[in-house]
Design an enzyme around this catalytic site. Structure first.
Site, PDB file in Angstrom:
ATOM      1  N   ARG A  47       0.864  -1.189   0.000  1.00  7.79           N
ATOM      2  CA  ARG A  47       0.000   0.000   0.000  1.00  7.79           C
ATOM      3  C   ARG A  47       0.893   1.228   0.000  1.00  7.79           C
ATOM      4  O   ARG A  47       1.778   1.341   0.840  1.00  7.79           O
ATOM      5  CB  ARG A  47      -0.911   0.058   1.225  1.00  7.79           C
ATOM      6  CG  ARG A  47      -1.449   1.492   1.434  1.00  7.79           C
ATOM      7  CD  ARG A  47      -2.513   1.623   2.462  1.00  7.79           C
ATOM      8  NE  ARG A  47      -3.744   0.987   2.020  1.00  7.79           N
ATOM      9  CZ  ARG A  47      -4.933   1.234   2.551  1.00  7.79           C
ATOM     10  NH1 ARG A  47      -5.051   2.107   3.526  1.00  7.79           N
ATOM     11  NH2 ARG A  47      -6.000   0.609   2.122  1.00  7.79           N
ATOM     12  N   HIS A  74      -7.322   0.589  -6.347  1.00 10.26           N
ATOM     13  CA  HIS A  74      -7.558  -0.136  -5.090  1.00 10.26           C
ATOM     14  C   HIS A  74      -8.315  -1.433  -5.409  1.00 10.26           C
ATOM     15  O   HIS A  74      -9.472  -1.613  -5.025  1.00 10.26           O
ATOM     16  CB  HIS A  74      -8.374   0.762  -4.149  1.00 10.26           C
ATOM     17  CG  HIS A  74      -8.346   0.326  -2.705  1.00 10.26           C
ATOM     18  ND1 HIS A  74      -7.598  -0.744  -2.257  1.00 10.26           N
ATOM     19  CD2 HIS A  74      -8.989   0.824  -1.609  1.00 10.26           C
ATOM     20  CE1 HIS A  74      -7.779  -0.870  -0.948  1.00 10.26           C
ATOM     21  NE2 HIS A  74      -8.613   0.055  -0.544  1.00 10.26           N
ATOM     22  N   GLN A  89     -10.310  -3.715  -2.834  1.00  8.44           N
ATOM     23  CA  GLN A  89     -11.544  -3.080  -2.345  1.00  8.44           C
ATOM     24  C   GLN A  89     -12.713  -3.444  -3.254  1.00  8.44           C
ATOM     25  O   GLN A  89     -13.821  -3.763  -2.793  1.00  8.44           O
ATOM     26  CB  GLN A  89     -11.360  -1.555  -2.307  1.00  8.44           C
ATOM     27  CG  GLN A  89     -12.617  -0.790  -1.891  1.00  8.44           C
ATOM     28  CD  GLN A  89     -12.966  -1.008  -0.436  1.00  8.44           C
ATOM     29  OE1 GLN A  89     -12.131  -0.882   0.433  1.00  8.44           O
ATOM     30  NE2 GLN A  89     -14.216  -1.339  -0.163  1.00  8.44           N
ATOM     31  N   ASP A 139     -16.852   8.192  -1.620  1.00  8.41           N
ATOM     32  CA  ASP A 139     -15.567   8.027  -0.923  1.00  8.41           C
ATOM     33  C   ASP A 139     -15.153   9.424  -0.444  1.00  8.41           C
ATOM     34  O   ASP A 139     -15.777  10.428  -0.818  1.00  8.41           O
ATOM     35  CB  ASP A 139     -14.538   7.429  -1.907  1.00  8.41           C
ATOM     36  CG  ASP A 139     -13.187   7.114  -1.267  1.00  8.41           C
ATOM     37  OD1 ASP A 139     -13.092   7.121  -0.020  1.00  8.41           O
ATOM     38  OD2 ASP A 139     -12.217   6.871  -2.018  1.00  8.41           O
ATOM     39  N   CYS A 191     -16.171   2.733   0.784  1.00  6.56           N
ATOM     40  CA  CYS A 191     -15.041   1.846   1.120  1.00  6.56           C
ATOM     41  C   CYS A 191     -14.598   2.028   2.567  1.00  6.56           C
ATOM     42  O   CYS A 191     -13.983   1.136   3.137  1.00  6.56           O
ATOM     43  CB  CYS A 191     -13.877   2.119   0.180  1.00  6.56           C
ATOM     44  SG  CYS A 191     -13.361   3.843   0.189  1.00  6.56           S
ATOM     45  N   ARG A 234     -13.879  -7.580   2.803  1.00  5.29           N
ATOM     46  CA  ARG A 234     -12.456  -7.378   2.478  1.00  5.29           C
ATOM     47  C   ARG A 234     -11.675  -8.645   2.857  1.00  5.29           C
ATOM     48  O   ARG A 234     -10.814  -9.093   2.128  1.00  5.29           O
ATOM     49  CB  ARG A 234     -11.871  -6.187   3.267  1.00  5.29           C
ATOM     50  CG  ARG A 234     -12.470  -4.825   2.987  1.00  5.29           C
ATOM     51  CD  ARG A 234     -12.300  -4.382   1.568  1.00  5.29           C
ATOM     52  NE  ARG A 234     -10.910  -4.418   1.119  1.00  5.29           N
ATOM     53  CZ  ARG A 234      -9.957  -3.532   1.425  1.00  5.29           C
ATOM     54  NH1 ARG A 234     -10.251  -2.476   2.160  1.00  5.29           N
ATOM     55  NH2 ARG A 234      -8.717  -3.662   0.965  1.00  5.29           N
TER      56      ARG A 234
HETATM   57  N1   CP Z   1     -11.125   0.720   2.659  1.00  9.04           N
HETATM   58  C1   CP Z   1      -9.839   0.675   3.057  1.00  9.04           C
HETATM   59  O1   CP Z   1      -8.915   0.366   2.280  1.00  9.04           O
HETATM   60  O2   CP Z   1      -9.648   0.991   4.364  1.00  9.04           O
HETATM   61  P1   CP Z   1      -8.265   1.106   5.153  1.00  9.04           P
HETATM   62  O3   CP Z   1      -7.605   2.398   4.720  1.00  9.04           O
HETATM   63  O4   CP Z   1      -8.648   1.109   6.606  1.00  9.04           O
HETATM   64  O5   CP Z   1      -7.406  -0.069   4.786  1.00  9.04           O
HETATM   65  N1  NVA Z   2      -9.581   7.224  -1.757  1.00  6.35           N
HETATM   66  C1  NVA Z   2      -9.224   6.868  -0.397  1.00  6.35           C
HETATM   67  C2  NVA Z   2      -9.512   5.428  -0.129  1.00  6.35           C
HETATM   68  C3  NVA Z   2      -9.207   4.960   1.256  1.00  6.35           C
HETATM   69  C4  NVA Z   2      -9.465   3.500   1.463  1.00  6.35           C
HETATM   70  C5  NVA Z   2      -7.761   7.191  -0.152  1.00  6.35           C
HETATM   71  O1  NVA Z   2      -6.931   6.878  -1.008  1.00  6.35           O
HETATM   72  O2  NVA Z   2      -7.468   7.771   0.893  1.00  6.35           O
END
Ligand code: CP
Ligand code: NVA
Length: 331
Positions: A109, A136, A139, A232, A273, A318
């Protein structure tokens, strides 16, 4: 169930997977969910080790990878935003080759998709994208399992995404929709529409699946009769705090409210998400909310807590879908 051999594959974006392969992963996830509910052991990957590389924070993705790995019998090492040599004293390419010698799989990540691609090219073991600036994918697998459970099918469903339609979640929903035959609507001002090159790519995938891709700034038309309303955060991780003012001005009209849900189809569901700014019970929510006189950002508390909302089913899924991805690519 028709099985597919995905052993050794990376999951960097859903663009790399066929419709059939995505269906297979969703079926596998559904089976793992049942197995877990029945309390049956499924530690078939005993003896394997995985590394979780997080350059950004996480609750769901980290915990989903960890619990899924433990259920499968694997051991996990978590490397957070600080504490490893990656990027500072050691290149991505070298980090990939070191971790690949010790671990059977790597989750990443962080920032540019190119970093995930470089890890995937050099690790020699599967690399799973746990969120980059652009995509992502894990997700979306959880979201699609949830849509299947709640609406009975994926094909032909209309999904309206409201808010920053140029972010990782929106991009991946558009790709997933194209692959699985959903009607994807990006409901947002043109400044935050998805990249035209990606839209074109998705439209060409859509020609084979019956999917459609629509970009509109019209909230009423964009949400009319939709089966799924998705939103989101307006400012994603890694984006500067200064963006809040501009995004609030641009996106407040795209907030998910009860009126908007009523404009959607009968039995529509609300998805996010997470994490979500639906009240002022978070540090950032409070700081930004108080500065701009808002009670919530992308979704009202009323919708978030309503029967429309399936956000915690998404969270649970998830784990089941990530388990399917790891199982399919490691065994
Ligand atoms: N939805 C999601 O990826 O959440 P986190 O940032 O908590 O992993
Ligand atoms: N678009 C958001 C998603 C978090 C799971 C981000 O990248 O912060």
């Amino acid at each position: 169930m028709m099985a597919f051999n995905l052993k050794g594959r990376n999951l960097l974006t859903l663009l790399d997977f066929t419709t059939e392969e995505i269906s297979y992963l969703l079926q596998l996830a559904q089976e793992f969910k049942t197995t877990k509910r029945l309390g049956l052991p499924h530690d078939t990957l005993k003896g394997k080790n995985i590394a979780l590389l997080f350059e950004k924070d996480s609750t769901r993705t980290r915990c989903a990878f960890e619990t899924a790995a433990y259920d499968l019998g694997m051991h996990v090492t978590y490397l957070g935003p600080t504490g490893s040599q990656m990027g500072k004293k050691e290149s991505i390419k070298d980090t990939a080759r070191v971790l690949g010698r010790m671990y059977d799989g790597i989750e990443y990540r962080g920032f540019a998709q190119g970093i995930a691609e470089e890890l995937g090219a050099y690790a020699g073991v599967p690399v799973w994208n746990g969120l980059t600036t652009e995509y992502h994918p894990t997700q979306i697998l959880a979201d699609f399992l949830t849509i299947q459970e709640k609406r009975g099918t994926l094909n032909g469903q209309t999904l309206a995404f409201l808010g920053d339609a140029s972010n990782n979640v929106s991009n991946s929903l558009m790709i997933g929709s194209a692959k699985m035959g959903l009607h994807f609507r990006a409901v947002a001002p043109p400044e935050v529409w998805p990249d035209p090159a990606l839209v074109e790519k998705c439209k060409s995938v859509a020609r084979n699946t019956g999917a459609t891709i629509t970009l509109t700034e019209d909230v009423q038309a964009g949400t009319k009769d939709a089966d799924v309303i998705y939103t989101d955060v307006w400012v994603s991780m890694g984006e500067p705090k200064e963006l809040w003012e501009k995004r609030i001005a641009m996106l407040t009209a795209y907030r998910v409210t009860m009126d908007l849900m009523k404009n959607a189809g009968d039995d529509a569901i609300f998805m996010h998400c997470l994490p979500a700014f639906h009240n002022l019970e978070t540090e950032i929510g409070k700081e930004v909310g108080e500065a701009f006189g808002l009670e919530c950002m992308e979704v009202t508390e009323e919708v978030f807590e309503s029967d429309y909302s399936v956000v915690f089913d998404q969270s649970e899924n998830r784990m089941h879908t990530i388990k399917a991805v790891m199982y399919a690519t490691l065994s």
